[in-house]
Design an enzyme around this catalytic site. Structure first.
Site, PDB file in Angstrom:
ATOM      1  CG  ASN A   1     -16.029  -3.093 -18.976  1.00  0.00           C
ATOM      2  OD1 ASN A   1     -14.571  -3.031 -19.275  1.00  0.00           O
ATOM      3  ND2 ASN A   1     -16.025  -3.474 -17.682  1.00  0.00           N
TER       4      ASN A   1
ATOM      5  CG  HIS B   1     -14.119  -1.923  -2.142  1.00  0.00           C
ATOM      6  ND1 HIS B   1     -13.855  -2.536  -3.427  1.00  0.00           N
ATOM      7  CD2 HIS B   1     -15.202  -2.476  -1.572  1.00  0.00           C
ATOM      8  CE1 HIS B   1     -14.752  -3.495  -3.663  1.00  0.00           C
ATOM      9  NE2 HIS B   1     -15.628  -3.497  -2.575  1.00  0.00           N
TER      10      HIS B   1
ATOM     11  N   GLY C   1     -16.172   0.402 -15.764  1.00  0.00           N
ATOM     12  CA  GLY C   1     -14.787   0.071 -15.608  1.00  0.00           C
ATOM     13  C   GLY C   1     -14.759  -0.993 -14.574  1.00  0.00           C
ATOM     14  CB  THR C   2     -16.381  -2.473 -11.924  1.00  0.00           C
ATOM     15  OG1 THR C   2     -16.244  -3.480 -11.180  1.00  0.00           O
ATOM     16  CG2 THR C   2     -17.834  -2.145 -12.388  1.00  0.00           C
TER      17      THR C   2
ATOM     18  CE1 TYR D   1      -4.135  -1.518  -0.741  1.00  0.00           C
ATOM     19  CE2 TYR D   1      -3.207  -3.305   0.863  1.00  0.00           C
ATOM     20  CZ  TYR D   1      -4.222  -2.955   0.177  1.00  0.00           C
ATOM     21  OH  TYR D   1      -5.126  -3.761  -0.415  1.00  0.00           O
TER      22      TYR D   1
ATOM     23  CB  CYS E   1      -4.958   3.687  15.231  1.00  0.00           C
ATOM     24  SG  CYS E   1      -4.218   2.758  16.719  1.00  0.00           S
TER      25      CYS E   1
ATOM     26  CB  ALA F   1     -14.053   5.364 -18.802  1.00  0.00           C
TER      27      ALA F   1
END
Ligand code: BJW
Length: 249
Positions: A217, A116, A191-192, A63, A124, A235
């Protein structure tokens, strides 16, 4: 352009689901393409709470790279067109994004749910007492995060994690999303790939309420068959045209 859009009237509600494909033309990798993120990383190693328990350094490193990647890119015409739609449409426009980047915000979208999570935020787990939801206090974080980084609130190390919804965790604001799907007149998915639930099932929820459903898409998704109509193409080209069509409807 879809003739179904002729049914949409000023004042009606629009819900838009976006996925990694909308940010692809900005330069962010999608997940399931041949050169996608899951080609080089096993989901089980970086995107589950178990992976974080087992090897937090690896997950933080993954990440940290994603955080840097987001800062290096800018919104593309698809993000900008959706912000224009929200600004000028005479009805509610809600964007529900699965993306953890901030490109919708930077383009100007305001009514936005990051179901998400967001890569530029952390929280924390010690302060949160094991809770993980949209109400837990989030900290904006643009730098690298390490396992021994102390929490700015409680001072303890080992509890900070990216604000990302991993597999097996509950996506954020599901009540608000299902309410919006139950009331919308137009549902657009952009776009998924339709691999990940509950987002892949939103089209069915929208249809149950009689909403017009449209998939945008490069190729049919896993749930293409559930949509009334499809717009095929990148897109960055199709969404500005679509938005102009809606705004002149
Ligand atoms: C373009 C383009 C261009 C390219 N223009 N298009 C069995 C059955 C059903 C469900 C489950 C099951 N077993 C487990 C589950 C649940 C699980 C799940 O869905 N698993 C599946 C793999 C089967 N889901 C969960 O665990 C979720 N939580 C949950 O279900 O809680 C319980 C619950 C139940 C009911 C209600 C509510 C809750 C949590 C899911 C968390 C997903 N997390 C990730 C990673 C974290 C974020 C990160 O690191 O970035 O989120 S996974 C990853 O996939 C990421 C994405 O948001 C998500 C979706 O990916 P997306 O956006 O679709 O990307 P791609 O790469 O797949 O597709 C890109 C698309 O763009 C392609 O179609 C291209 O063609 C297109 N494209 N360029 C237009 N220029």
């Amino acid at each position: 352009m879809s003739a179904l859009l002729n049914q949409i009237k000023a004042g009606q509600s629009i819900v838009i689901l976006t996925g990694a494909g909308i940010s692809a033309e900005s330069g962010l990798a999608t997940f399931r393409a041949s050169d996608g993120l899951w080609e080089n990383h096993r989901v089980e190693d970086v995107a589950t709470p178990e992976a974080f328990d087992r090897d937090p350094d690896l997950v933080q490193k993954f990440y940290n790279l994603r955080r840097k990647g987001v800062k290096d890119v800018i919104p593309n015409p698809a993000h900008e067109a959706l912000a224009k739609l929200e600004k000028h449409w005479d009805g509610e426009v809600l964007i529900v994004t699965q993306n953890i980047d901030d490109l919708h915000e930077r383009a100007g979208s305001k009514n936005l749910i990051h179901m998400h999570g967001e890569v530029l935020k952390i929280f924390c787990t010690k302060c949160a007492g094991g809770e993980m939801n949209e109400h837990v206090k989030k900290i904006e974080w643009h730098d690298d995060l390490f396992t021994n980084t102390p929490c700015p609130s409680c001072g303890e190390s080992g509890g900070l994690r990216p604000d990302i919804v991993w597999f097996g965790e509950m996506p954020y604001e599901m009540d608000r999303i299902y309410n919006a799907l139950a009331q919308c007149d137009l549902f657009i998915s952009i776009g998924t790939s339709g691999n990940v639930y509950p987002a892949a099932g939103f089209v069915q929820h929208a249809q149950m309420n009689g909403s017009v459903t449209l998939e945008c898409n490069l190729e049919p998704s896993n749930v293409s068959g559930a949509f009334h109509d499809h717009i095929t193409g990148p897109a960055g080209q199709t969404i500005p045209e679509l938005v102009n069509k809606i705004l002149t409807s």
